[in-house]
Every structure is written in C-alpha cells, then in structure tokens.
Scaffold this motif. Structure first.
Motif, mmCIF file in Angstrom:
data_model
loop_
_atom_site.group_PDB
_atom_site.id
_atom_site.type_symbol
_atom_site.label_atom_id
_atom_site.label_comp_id
_atom_site.label_asym_id
_atom_site.label_seq_id
_atom_site.Cartn_x
_atom_site.Cartn_y
_atom_site.Cartn_z
ATOM 1 N N SER A 138 -14.398 74.089 46.574
ATOM 2 C CA SER A 138 -12.992 74.090 46.112
ATOM 3 C C SER A 138 -13.403 73.926 44.374
ATOM 4 C CB SER A 138 -12.421 72.575 46.783
ATOM 5 O OG SER A 138 -13.353 71.413 46.074
ATOM 6 N N LEU A 139 -12.245 74.648 43.448
ATOM 7 C CA LEU A 139 -12.320 73.889 42.113
ATOM 8 C C LEU A 139 -11.374 73.629 41.582
ATOM 9 C CD1 LEU A 139 -14.143 74.841 39.481
ATOM 10 C CD2 LEU A 139 -12.615 76.897 39.643
ATOM 11 N N GLU A 140 -11.215 72.203 41.023
ATOM 12 C CA GLU A 140 -10.016 71.864 40.506
ATOM 13 C C GLU A 140 -9.545 71.993 39.022
ATOM 14 O OE1 GLU A 140 -7.589 70.225 42.645
ATOM 15 O OE2 GLU A 140 -9.086 68.865 43.848
ATOM 16 N N ILE A 141 -8.283 73.348 39.003
ATOM 17 C CA ILE A 141 -7.620 73.678 37.555
ATOM 18 C C ILE A 141 -7.309 71.830 36.486
ATOM 19 C CG2 ILE A 141 -6.867 75.716 36.262
ATOM 20 C CD1 ILE A 141 -8.789 76.330 38.251
ATOM 21 N N SER A 142 -7.762 72.437 35.759
ATOM 22 C CA SER A 142 -7.808 70.960 33.962
ATOM 23 C C SER A 142 -7.025 72.204 33.254
ATOM 24 C CB SER A 142 -9.595 70.679 34.500
ATOM 25 O OG SER A 142 -9.867 71.175 33.693
ATOM 26 N N HIS A 143 -6.806 72.888 32.701
ATOM 27 C CA HIS A 143 -6.448 74.255 31.720
ATOM 28 C C HIS A 143 -6.181 75.023 32.278
ATOM 29 C CE1 HIS A 143 -10.651 74.847 31.604
ATOM 30 N NE2 HIS A 143 -10.187 76.218 30.890
ATOM 31 N N PRO A 144 -4.859 75.421 31.735
ATOM 32 C CA PRO A 144 -4.583 76.960 31.681
ATOM 33 C C PRO A 144 -5.925 78.156 31.685
ATOM 34 C CG PRO A 144 -3.337 76.059 30.406
ATOM 35 C CD PRO A 144 -4.160 75.293 30.526
ATOM 36 N N LEU A 145 -5.274 78.956 32.543
ATOM 37 C CA LEU A 145 -6.849 79.855 32.653
ATOM 38 C C LEU A 145 -5.378 81.458 33.007
ATOM 39 C CD1 LEU A 145 -9.561 79.268 35.593
ATOM 40 C CD2 LEU A 145 -9.629 78.592 33.116
ATOM 41 N N HIS A 146 -5.933 82.911 32.037
ATOM 42 C CA HIS A 146 -5.288 83.568 31.856
ATOM 43 C C HIS A 146 -6.022 84.805 32.603
ATOM 44 C CE1 HIS A 146 -2.647 81.645 29.804
ATOM 45 N NE2 HIS A 146 -3.594 80.842 29.027
ATOM 46 N N GLY A 147 -5.888 85.918 33.248
ATOM 47 C CA GLY A 147 -5.932 87.016 33.582
ATOM 48 C C GLY A 147 -7.547 86.497 34.309
ATOM 49 N N VAL A 148 -7.368 85.816 35.722
ATOM 50 C CA VAL A 148 -8.939 85.668 36.192
ATOM 51 C C VAL A 148 -8.982 85.923 37.039
ATOM 52 C CG1 VAL A 148 -9.599 83.865 34.510
ATOM 53 C CG2 VAL A 148 -8.246 83.800 36.188
ATOM 54 N N MET A 149 -10.547 85.883 38.024
ATOM 55 C CA MET A 149 -10.645 86.341 39.219
ATOM 56 C C MET A 149 -11.427 84.962 39.447
ATOM 57 S SD MET A 149 -12.381 89.074 41.403
ATOM 58 C CE MET A 149 -11.610 90.049 40.704
ATOM 59 N N GLY B 54 -23.649 79.673 45.811
ATOM 60 C CA GLY B 54 -23.147 77.976 46.258
ATOM 61 C C GLY B 54 -22.171 77.672 45.217
ATOM 62 N N MET B 55 -21.160 78.320 44.243
ATOM 63 C CA MET B 55 -20.151 77.734 43.569
ATOM 64 C C MET B 55 -19.114 78.725 43.732
ATOM 65 S SD MET B 55 -22.458 77.997 40.199
ATOM 66 C CE MET B 55 -21.016 77.682 39.188
ATOM 67 N N ILE B 56 -18.017 78.850 43.010
ATOM 68 C CA ILE B 56 -16.744 79.214 42.926
ATOM 69 C C ILE B 56 -17.197 79.941 40.897
ATOM 70 C CG2 ILE B 56 -14.065 79.662 42.265
ATOM 71 C CD1 ILE B 56 -14.234 76.999 44.286
ATOM 72 N N LYS B 57 -17.152 81.016 41.509
ATOM 73 C CA LYS B 57 -16.923 81.560 39.725
ATOM 74 C C LYS B 57 -15.892 82.465 39.493
ATOM 75 C CE LYS B 57 -22.704 81.879 39.880
ATOM 76 N NZ LYS B 57 -23.710 83.162 39.644
#
Length: 473
Positions: free
Chosen positions: A427-438, A444-447
């Motif tokens: 799991s990955l918590e989003i802490s700041h806005p990201l734009h246009g991503v996959m 072994g990690m979320i990229k």
C-alpha cells in the motif's frame, strides 16, 4: 344482480348481492364503523354464500371500508375446462396477507415466469375434468367436449402427442388471440414501485422508468434501467446497464454476473464479474470487480469509499481537494501475495520435517502412527500445491493483457492526498498531489510512472489503452 334481504345484517350496515349465475357475492356498506367479522360471516351463511369466501379480505373490510363502495367477497369455483394452464393467465397485483397477519406490499408477483421445456398448457381428458361450484354450493358440470389448445407462437412447441404446449426458452408467457408465446425479455414501461412490487424474472429485464427506494430486481440474464435508481437492490446473472444516476444511500446494492455500465453512482455497493464502466464518476461507494474499473476517460472521478479490481483501474481524478479518504486497490478476492507466501512457507516446512524424519529413522521401518502422520503431511502438501496451481491458472489470462501481471492503476488527471493505493499486499499513502501518473508493482514495491506523452499514447504503450473510452449505445 340479486339482492338478499336480511334484516339482521348488523342493523342494515350492509347489503349482500349475488350475480345472476351465483358465481360472485358482493357486499355494499352503508357505514365506515367497525363491524363484527363473525356476524358478517353469519350473514353470508344466511344469504346462502358458503363457497369461495375471502376471509382475509373480509377481515380487512370489518376494520375499514368506503361507504357506498361495493366489494367482491366470494367467488365460485368454475368447472375445469378442456385445457389446464400451468401459469397464471392474469397477474393479480395486490398485496398479500402473510400467515402472521402482516401485509406484504412489496412482492406482488407481477411477472409470470416459465422455464425451458416447461409444460405451459395441456389437454384434460373429459373423464378427468372436475365440476365447479357456485358460491351457494350448487355443482356446475364440466364441458365434456373435445379440448382445443392455443396455437403455438414464438418460442413454443407442440408436444409429440399433440396434447400440450411446451416452452422452448426461459421467459414470460403471453396468450393473445388464442396464440401462446414465450418472450425472453420483459419490458416494464413505468417505475418499479408499489404498483408493481419487486421484480423476479428468469430472462432479461428492461425498465423504462425509475427503481424506487426499498424495491429489488432479481434477474437471471441482463437488466437495463433507463431511469434513476434509488436505495434499491439489483441482481443480474448477466450484465447491468444503467442509463440514469444511482443513489444508494449506503443501503443500495448492485450485483452482476457480467459487466456493469452506468453514468454516475453515489453511496452504493457494486459487485461485478466483468468490467465496471462509468461515464461520469463514483462517490462514497464500494466497487469490486473481477475485471477492470473504467471511470469516464478524461473527466471521471473516484471520491471516497473503496474501488477494488482484479485487473486495472482507470479514472481521471482519484480523491478530492478535501482529502477525502479513498482506497484504490488492485487485488484478487480469492488469493493474494500474502496467502501465496504463507502457502509456500507451509510447503517448505512440511518438506523440511519429512527430510528430518528420514534422517532420524534412516532405513528402519516407520511405526504406524509416524507413517500416518507423514501421509497426512503429504496430503496437506499436495492440497497446498493444488491451491497454488489453481490460483496461477485463474490469473494466467491476465498475462497477455497487462505487462505488469499484477495490474495497474491510472489517473489521467490528479491523485489527491487522502488516497491510498493498494496493489496486492502493498500500500502507498498519497501525501501530495500527483498529476497524470500510473501506479504499478515491481521489485516488491509500488512504483509510479509519469504519463509523459498524451494520455492515449501512454496507456497504449503500457498495454491498457483498450477500453478506457466509454462505449456509446
């Protein structure tokens, strides 16, 4: 009509009339005051009415009624005709009184259901036809003439002996102009409300109106709804198409054995075996699918709740500026990476124990208890291996469709803080806005992959371009 004069009828609170053929008995009331059910039954008996009395309805009339209104309280039993129908020729839409005295206003059995190879109508031999009775108990002899079946219409065949008509498909029967047909699709021109009740059908349903709060639809095939869906339950063995908005109020539920296609859903739970495609957005809902979730191409949003898919999730915006908690997950409901590791660890432990057993006893013969233990461990190991094989077989269809195997999450617009991205057991918590991503899983990690080119080109390069645009009817 023949009026029965009874001076003792609760001081003339009502009159009883019989039809000329004595097949019907009616009561007309002069007051809305409560009456005695026992006295009403006694007056009917005194009037000669003994057969076909609707006691439940009479109880309702004893408590409340409209003065001056005439009510049908008893019906005679007609003699058997030359043919017998195995479905109701007329669907009577009225509430049913339950055994405990409550009244069911929701299940009116609006649609007659028949299944493939069901006998729809059959001839009755003359000697087996039963006589009827008038409401006064007089016998009515049956017709002894030759029986004539309706003509076989659409999706109906004549039996080999010519004495019955049989359905060729699941559906609802329609008898019109002495032609009997079975149609696999039922169309309701109005709303699903108290006038029709809950709908259950073995074919496909088309609802031209709304589905009101508290009602349910259960369908073996596809469901298409053109109006708004309120706090309702919809279940289909096939696909579900929703042309109007859905407002579940945290109580509504949609379950599909195929695809779900809609516009906008709010506060509802959706489960689907196929893809979930929404042209505008999702708010505060729980979506779960064995396929993909596609929300609106360039303008669709997912705000609040949980969206879970086995293959891919694509939307424009994930979350909102208000940082609403939103969970976006790629995972399998029947198996995940944690379970895989636990299963492999179990197999390794069993194999290690077996090796230790052999090292300890060498060539000596094992005692029956030890041998039994080893056999049970072997069975457990084989079952675990079979479970893994089944799991990978079920997921193998994903390999040619997604280069990353475990699925991808795409936001063509903005991913806001408050969003949690989950892929498998990561799991990955989003802490700041990201734009246009996959988002994808590797090493072994979320990229996170930036969509550097146009949205369409990026998705095509990653192998998930097909299906992001909503289909048009």
């Amino acid at each position: 009509m023949r009026e029965v004069e009874q001076e003792t009828m609760q001081e003339r609170a009502y009159t009883i009339t019989l039809s000329p053929d004595e097949m019907q008995a009616w009561m007309t009331f002069a007051t809305d005051q409560p009456l005695s059910l026992d006295q009403m039954l006694a007056d009917l008996e005194a009037a000669g009415v003994r057969v076909g009395i609707d006691r439940f309805f009479l109880q309702d009339l004893a408590e409340a009624r409209q003065p001056g209104q005439r009510y049908l309280v008893a019906q005679g039993i007609p003699p058997e005709a030359g043919v017998e129908y195995f479905f109701p020729l007329e669907q009577e839409r009225k509430p049913r009184r339950l055994p405990d005295g409550r009244v069911d206003f929701y299940n009116l059995e609006t649609i007659a259901n028949v299944i493939q190879e069901q006998i729809l109508v059959a001839k009755i031999p003359p000697e087996q036809r039963k006589p009827g009775q008038t409401v006064t108990g007089k016998p009515i002899p049956p017709d002894r003439g030759e029986a004539v079946l309706p003509a076989a219409g659409a999706n109906v065949r004549v039996s080999e002996d010519g004495n019955a008509l049989i359905a060729l498909v699941n559906g609802h029967p329609v008898l019109s102009d002495h032609v009997l047909s079975v149609y696999p699709t039922y169309t309701l021109e109005g709303d699903v409300d108290f006038s029709v009740g809950n709908l259950t059908f073995v074919g496909s349903l088309v609802i031209r109106g709304d589905v009101k709060s508290g009602f349910s639809i259960k369908c073996a095939q596809d469901v298409t709804i053109y109006g708004v869906v309120d706090e309702a339950e919809i279940e289909a063995g096939g696909s579900i198409t929703l042309h109007g908005n859905v407002f579940g109020k945290q109580k509504g539920r949609i379950k599909s054995g195929g695809r779900v296609k809609g516009v906008f859903v709010d506060s509802i739970r959706i489960e689907a075996q196929g893809d979930i495609c929404l042209s505008q957005g999702v708010r505060y809902s729980h979506l779960q699918t064995q396929g993909k979730v596609l929300v609106g191409g360039r303008s669709g949003h997912i705000i609040g709740g949980t969206v879970q898919a086995l293959e891919q999730i694509v939307a424009h915006d994930l979350g909102s500026e208000n940082e609403v908690p939103t969970r976006i997950a790629i995972s399998s409901p029947f198996f995940d990476a944690t379970t895989s590791r636990e299963t492999l660890a179990h197999i390794a432990a069993v194999l290690k124990a077996d090796q230790a057993l052999l090292d300890r006893y060498g060539e000596r013969e094992l005692s029956p208890p030890v041998l039994h233990q080893a056999q049970e461990e072997l069975k457990s190991c084989q079952a675990a291996l079979h479970s893994l094989e089944s799991y990978f077989a079920r997921r193998s269809h994903l390999l040619p469709r997604t280069p990353l195997q475990v699925g991808t999450i795409v936001a063509t617009g903005t991913v806001y803080p408050g969003v949690t991205i989950c892929i498998g057991d990561l799991s990955l918590e989003i802490s700041h806005p990201l734009h246009g991503v996959m988002f994808y899983r590797a090493d072994g990690m979320i990229k996170i992959q930036k969509l550097e080119t146009t949205v369409e080109e990026s998705l095509e390069n990653w192998g998930i371009g097909a299906g992001i645009a909503m289909e048009e009817d």
